[in-house]
Structure formats: C-alpha cells, structure tokens
Design a protein around this motif. Structure first.
Motif, PDB file in Angstrom:
ATOM      1  N   GLY A 198       0.815  -1.201   0.000  1.00  0.00           N
ATOM      2  CA  GLY A 198       0.000   0.000   0.000  1.00  0.00           C
ATOM      3  C   GLY A 198       0.853   1.257   0.000  1.00  0.00           C
ATOM      4  O   GLY A 198       0.551   2.232  -0.695  1.00  0.00           O
ATOM      5  N   ALA A 199       1.952   1.245   0.797  1.00  0.00           N
ATOM      6  CA  ALA A 199       2.838   2.406   0.858  1.00  0.00           C
ATOM      7  C   ALA A 199       3.558   2.611  -0.471  1.00  0.00           C
ATOM      8  O   ALA A 199       3.724   3.752  -0.935  1.00  0.00           O
ATOM      9  CB  ALA A 199       3.844   2.237   1.987  1.00  0.00           C
ATOM     10  N   MET A 200       3.988   1.530  -1.096  1.00  0.00           N
ATOM     11  CA  MET A 200       4.668   1.656  -2.385  1.00  0.00           C
ATOM     12  C   MET A 200       3.722   2.195  -3.450  1.00  0.00           C
ATOM     13  O   MET A 200       4.089   3.050  -4.269  1.00  0.00           O
ATOM     14  CB  MET A 200       5.248   0.301  -2.817  1.00  0.00           C
ATOM     15  N   LEU A 201       2.492   1.717  -3.440  1.00  0.00           N
ATOM     16  CA  LEU A 201       1.491   2.257  -4.369  1.00  0.00           C
ATOM     17  C   LEU A 201       1.192   3.717  -4.038  1.00  0.00           C
ATOM     18  O   LEU A 201       0.922   4.523  -4.936  1.00  0.00           O
ATOM     19  CB  LEU A 201       0.214   1.422  -4.304  1.00  0.00           C
ATOM     20  N   GLY A 202       1.256   4.067  -2.750  1.00  0.00           N
ATOM     21  CA  GLY A 202       1.046   5.444  -2.342  1.00  0.00           C
ATOM     22  C   GLY A 202       2.118   6.368  -2.902  1.00  0.00           C
ATOM     23  O   GLY A 202       1.823   7.467  -3.392  1.00  0.00           O
ATOM     24  N   VAL A 203       3.385   5.941  -2.822  1.00  0.00           N
ATOM     25  CA  VAL A 203       4.484   6.727  -3.401  1.00  0.00           C
ATOM     26  C   VAL A 203       4.280   6.883  -4.902  1.00  0.00           C
ATOM     27  O   VAL A 203       4.451   7.974  -5.470  1.00  0.00           O
ATOM     28  CB  VAL A 203       5.846   6.058  -3.112  1.00  0.00           C
ATOM     29  N   LEU A 204       3.896   5.783  -5.544  1.00  0.00           N
ATOM     30  CA  LEU A 204       3.668   5.811  -6.992  1.00  0.00           C
ATOM     31  C   LEU A 204       2.546   6.784  -7.339  1.00  0.00           C
ATOM     32  O   LEU A 204       2.650   7.544  -8.317  1.00  0.00           O
ATOM     33  CB  LEU A 204       3.320   4.402  -7.484  1.00  0.00           C
ATOM     34  N   LEU A 205       1.477   6.797  -6.533  1.00  0.00           N
ATOM     35  CA  LEU A 205       0.370   7.710  -6.800  1.00  0.00           C
ATOM     36  C   LEU A 205       0.788   9.164  -6.586  1.00  0.00           C
ATOM     37  O   LEU A 205       0.402  10.045  -7.361  1.00  0.00           O
ATOM     38  CB  LEU A 205      -0.814   7.365  -5.897  1.00  0.00           C
ATOM     39  N   VAL A 206       1.556   9.432  -5.534  1.00  0.00           N
ATOM     40  CA  VAL A 206       2.013  10.796  -5.267  1.00  0.00           C
ATOM     41  C   VAL A 206       2.830  11.320  -6.443  1.00  0.00           C
ATOM     42  O   VAL A 206       2.594  12.423  -6.949  1.00  0.00           O
ATOM     43  CB  VAL A 206       2.848  10.845  -3.967  1.00  0.00           C
ATOM     44  N   LEU A 347      -2.666  13.995   0.746  1.00  0.00           N
ATOM     45  CA  LEU A 347      -3.967  13.328   0.862  1.00  0.00           C
ATOM     46  C   LEU A 347      -4.050  12.130  -0.073  1.00  0.00           C
ATOM     47  O   LEU A 347      -4.548  11.060   0.313  1.00  0.00           O
ATOM     48  CB  LEU A 347      -5.087  14.315   0.545  1.00  0.00           C
ATOM     49  N   CYS A 348      -3.577  12.300  -1.304  1.00  0.00           N
ATOM     50  CA  CYS A 348      -3.621  11.197  -2.278  1.00  0.00           C
ATOM     51  C   CYS A 348      -2.829   9.997  -1.782  1.00  0.00           C
ATOM     52  O   CYS A 348      -3.317   8.858  -1.789  1.00  0.00           O
ATOM     53  CB  CYS A 348      -3.076  11.670  -3.625  1.00  0.00           C
ATOM     54  N   GLY A 349      -1.597  10.242  -1.328  1.00  0.00           N
ATOM     55  CA  GLY A 349      -0.765   9.142  -0.851  1.00  0.00           C
ATOM     56  C   GLY A 349      -1.335   8.492   0.391  1.00  0.00           C
ATOM     57  O   GLY A 349      -1.348   7.256   0.512  1.00  0.00           O
ATOM     58  N   MET A 350      -1.823   9.323   1.310  1.00  0.00           N
ATOM     59  CA  MET A 350      -2.349   8.803   2.572  1.00  0.00           C
ATOM     60  C   MET A 350      -3.581   7.930   2.352  1.00  0.00           C
ATOM     61  O   MET A 350      -3.701   6.845   2.939  1.00  0.00           O
ATOM     62  CB  MET A 350      -2.683   9.968   3.501  1.00  0.00           C
ATOM     63  N   PHE A 351      -4.487   8.372   1.481  1.00  0.00           N
ATOM     64  CA  PHE A 351      -5.712   7.599   1.302  1.00  0.00           C
ATOM     65  C   PHE A 351      -5.538   6.432   0.338  1.00  0.00           C
ATOM     66  O   PHE A 351      -6.354   5.512   0.339  1.00  0.00           O
ATOM     67  CB  PHE A 351      -6.859   8.519   0.893  1.00  0.00           C
ATOM     68  N   MET A 352      -4.479   6.446  -0.464  1.00  0.00           N
ATOM     69  CA  MET A 352      -4.127   5.233  -1.195  1.00  0.00           C
ATOM     70  C   MET A 352      -3.741   4.148  -0.190  1.00  0.00           C
ATOM     71  O   MET A 352      -4.179   2.993  -0.284  1.00  0.00           O
ATOM     72  CB  MET A 352      -2.981   5.490  -2.167  1.00  0.00           C
ATOM     73  N   CYS A 353      -2.935   4.527   0.805  1.00  0.00           N
ATOM     74  CA  CYS A 353      -2.574   3.570   1.855  1.00  0.00           C
ATOM     75  C   CYS A 353      -3.807   3.164   2.661  1.00  0.00           C
ATOM     76  O   CYS A 353      -3.995   1.982   2.978  1.00  0.00           O
ATOM     77  CB  CYS A 353      -1.535   4.185   2.784  1.00  0.00           C
ATOM     78  N   ALA A 354      -4.642   4.164   2.996  1.00  0.00           N
ATOM     79  CA  ALA A 354      -5.821   3.886   3.825  1.00  0.00           C
ATOM     80  C   ALA A 354      -6.788   2.941   3.134  1.00  0.00           C
ATOM     81  O   ALA A 354      -7.541   2.228   3.809  1.00  0.00           O
ATOM     82  CB  ALA A 354      -6.521   5.195   4.173  1.00  0.00           C
ATOM     83  N   PHE A 355      -6.773   2.921   1.804  1.00  0.00           N
ATOM     84  CA  PHE A 355      -7.673   2.021   1.092  1.00  0.00           C
ATOM     85  C   PHE A 355      -7.310   0.561   1.329  1.00  0.00           C
ATOM     86  O   PHE A 355      -8.155  -0.325   1.198  1.00  0.00           O
ATOM     87  CB  PHE A 355      -7.654   2.322  -0.408  1.00  0.00           C
ATOM     88  N   PHE A 356      -6.052   0.304   1.687  1.00  0.00           N
ATOM     89  CA  PHE A 356      -5.614  -1.071   1.930  1.00  0.00           C
ATOM     90  C   PHE A 356      -5.350  -1.349   3.406  1.00  0.00           C
ATOM     91  O   PHE A 356      -4.852  -2.415   3.749  1.00  0.00           O
ATOM     92  CB  PHE A 356      -4.346  -1.366   1.118  1.00  0.00           C
ATOM     93  N   LEU A 357      -5.649  -0.366   4.259  1.00  0.00           N
ATOM     94  CA  LEU A 357      -5.414  -0.523   5.689  1.00  0.00           C
ATOM     95  C   LEU A 357      -6.653  -0.107   6.482  1.00  0.00           C
ATOM     96  O   LEU A 357      -7.418   0.734   6.028  1.00  0.00           O
ATOM     97  CB  LEU A 357      -4.231   0.344   6.142  1.00  0.00           C
TER      98      LEU A 357
END
Length: 421
Positions: A198-206, A347-357
């Motif tokens: 989730g964090a790696m996808l978050g970095v990618l989204l940011v 916000l984008c990175g945080m809620f990308m992570c939150a979607f999987f946590l």
C-alpha cells in the motif's frame, strides 16, 4: 498554544514515552493535549467556518451512539478516551495552522519525526533491534512502538509526509536542501524497508499525480507503468500483487464480510472496534471499516470530511485570477498553490494507503486533515473569492457520493471475488 500542539504531534509520532522506563505509566500525551486545549481556550480563538468543524464532532457522536445501539453503554466513555483526543487535536491544529509559516513548521516537524522513525527502521534492518527495544518483524519488515507497530502504519506515515519534505526541499537554501534531501531519501528507504504494498502504491500515486499535474495524463501513465515495474523488481510482495494471492485474497474476503456487516446493520453499523468480533481479520480497508462499524450515517459523515478536504486544496489549485487585471491578488494566489499542491499529494498518498489498511481512526490521518482545513481557512482570508464550501450549499452532494461509493465497493468486491476464485 502552537508550541504545545507541536509538542503533542512530536510525542504522538515519536512516542518516547512508550519505550523510556522513566515515563512508563505517565500520561504524557493526555497532559500535553490538555495544556494545549487550555491554552486554546484561553486564547479566545474562534472556531472558523469550515464544514469539518461540524462533521468531525458529528462523526464522534455517531461513534458513541453506535456503541450504545450495539448494547455497550460503556462505549461512550471508551470513545471519549479513544476518539475524543483526535477531535481536540483536530480543532487546535485546524484553528492554529492558518498561516503559511505555521503550516510549514508543522510539516517540517512531521517530516523530521517520520525520518526519525525511518532511521530507527534502518537500525532494525541492520542489527535486528531498534533503539526502542522493538525487534524487526519475523518477516523482515521494520516496525516501531505503539500505533506504528505495524509496518503498514509506518509506510502510511512515510508516504503522507513525503510530499511535505519535497516542498521543504524546494524552499530551502544550500545546507537546508541537503538536510531535506536526506530526509526524503530516509523516508523512501523507510517505505522500502516496510515492504508495504500500500505504501509503495502510495508513493507511486504521489509521483504520478504530481507528474499528471505538471506534464499531463499521458506522461504520468507512462511513468506510472515504469514505476510499477521497478517496484515489482525491488519488492517480492509487489510481485504478488494479485487478487488470488493469499494475503490479497484474505483482504477481499474481509471486505466482503464488512459489506455484509453493513447490510445487516445499515444505519449505525456493528460498533467501533467490533469488526473483528464478526470476522477473524480486520477490514484492511478504512472505507469498509467505517461503513461496517458506523453504518451509512457514520460513513456519510466520514466521507464528507475527506471529500471537503480534497475539495479545499483542489479549489485553490483550480481558482483563476487575471494576472493583468489583478496583479496583487494573482501574486497572493500563486503563493497558495505550492502548499495546496503539497497537501493534495499528501492526501492522495495517505488515502491510497488507507484504502488497503484499517486506519479510519488513526490520529496521524486527522493531523493531515486538520492542516488542510487550517490552510484553507487561512487561504480564504488571504485570497478573496475562494469558495466558502458551506454545508448549507454543498452538504447534500455527499449523500449520492456515499451511495455511489458504497455501490462501487460492492461491485469491486464482486469482481475481485470472481477473479480470486
């Protein structure tokens, strides 16, 4: 007031009170928050006009009512202890961080705190034990104390402050640039050590969202595919990014069970913290967790809090001022844009992570939401014409948004169940 809330943020993230024996049993966080709240009251600061100042207390009430509706009257006291501090911290931060300087100071504090946690993880990875006395996880992933004892939580923190570190880098001078560059490197390495998908996808989204904003969708898409390929090469867990993989399949099953909890308790849910009473795994999705535990009413309020936060920073970025006709107003708007973009990316990175946590009630999430709210309140004072975003005018739109997103979750889970099957 502001120094006390900064201290509270430091203690909430670094949490030295949880591994120094001399501080064992001392209510450090509650005392500092109480002092900050007392200073806030003494300052006579008025609560500004922003939807979140109504929505968050309403969500807090729903949490308590949901506990009672599910047969636990003691849940009222429990929620006062668990979510009450989050509400207080939100109000203090959102009312205090209404200037550029204070927003940047709090950003810098959060980046430095997160970098300390990443440095702790580096020591764990090298020696097997961090200075906190917490060993590296059995699966080789770094962890910390308290609310960051899960590698995924650490990853979410690192992703959330990554854009903030990048902003601070662009504003710093020579030595400052080296410092913030080192922090950025530490945060990204920390994400790698958490091995959190989730964090790696978050970095990618940011990164992708930033490139999209600057260079357009096509360039962002190409770089996104390349970035995902690189991440799969670097992380064994990213190579298992498939609905049929055991961990992912367990998450999908948890999402399914969460939606079933919602259909059986549609208005107020099964109660905060009760998800695991109905399923052996937690929801692994912050949206599903709120929906299952607080029902449609709680989900509607929580979604509106998030939606207004995204809307605020987007409103600043989309605002148009004629540079020729109004040069001073245009210059003020230009000053707001870097902070607005940074907060949007956070916000984008945080809620990308939150979607999987399952991190719907995690305090760091509300730190960021509070900074966004305070920033926008201040931006409206500095730049004439920014929308008020009053609930009386726009509150009704969150009902179809909530219904549509719930329908989307049902469709997504149905598709993933078929795929994993």
């Amino acid at each position: 007031m502001f120094p006390l809330i900064v201290l509270y943020v430091v203690l909430a993230i670094v949490r030295p009170q949880e591994y120094f024996a001399s501080l064992a049993g001392v209510p450090v966080l509650p005392v500092v928050l109480a002092l900050a709240f007392a200073a806030w009251l003494a300052s006579g600061t008025r609560v500004p006009s922003a939807p979140q100042f109504l929505l968050l207390p309403a969500f807090f009430v729903v949490l308590m009512v949901s506990e009672v509706a599910n047969g636990w009257f003691g849940g009222i006291k429990d929620q006062f202890g668990k979510f009450g501090p989050i509400v207080l911290a939100f109000f203090i931060i959102a009312t205090a961080c209404n200037t550029h300087r204070r927003v940047r100071v709090l950003m810098a504090v959060m980046v430095m705190c997160a970098s300390i946690l990443a440095l702790h993880g580096v020591g764990q990875a090298r020696t097997g034990m961090g200075w906190s006395g917490i060993p590296i996880g059995e699966d080789g992933r770094i962890q910390y104390v308290g609310i960051f004892n899960d590698p995924n939580d650490l990853g979410m923190l690192f992703v959330s402050v990554f854009p903030m570190a990048c902003l601070l880098l662009t504003r710093a001078r020579a030595l400052g640039k080296l410092f913030w560059l080192a922090c950025i490197g530490m945060l990204l390495y920390g994400v790698y050590l958490t091995n959190s998908r989730g964090a790696m996808l978050g970095v990618l989204l940011v990164v992708g969202a930033y490139v999209w904003y600057r260079r357009g969708l096509v360039v962002a898409g190409i770089l996104g595919v390349a970035g995902l390929t690189v991440m799969k090469m670097l992380s064994s867990r990213m190579q298992e990014l498939d609905a049929g993989e055991e961990s992912a399949s367990g998450r999908v099953d948890a999402w399914y069970e969460g939606l079933h909890m919602f259909t059986s308790h549609p208005l107020l849910g099964v109660g905060p913290g009760n998800f695991t009473d109905y399923n052996h795994l937690t929801a692994h999705n912050s949206f599903v967790l709120v929906l299952a535990e607080t029902g449609f009413i709680g989900y509607l309020l929580w979604l509106a809090i998030i939606g207004y936060s995204f809307w605020m920073v987007a409103a600043v970025l989309r605002f148009k001022v004629d540079a020729v006709a109004e040069p001073e107003r245009y210059a003020r708007w230009q000053d707001e844009r870097p902070l607005a973009l940074t907060l949007l990316l956070s916000l984008c990175g945080m809620f990308m992570c939150a979607f999987f946590l399952s991190r719907s009630y995690m305090i760091v999430l509300y730190f960021v939401l509070a900074i966004v709210t305070g920033f926008y309140v201040g931006a409206r004072q500095r730049v004439d014409g920014l929308p008020t975003l009053a609930m009386s005018e726009s509150g009704g739109r969150w009902i179809p948004a909530a219904i549509g997103s719930i329908a989307g979750l049902f469709v997504l889970v149905a598709v993933l169940l078929r795929t994993s099957g």
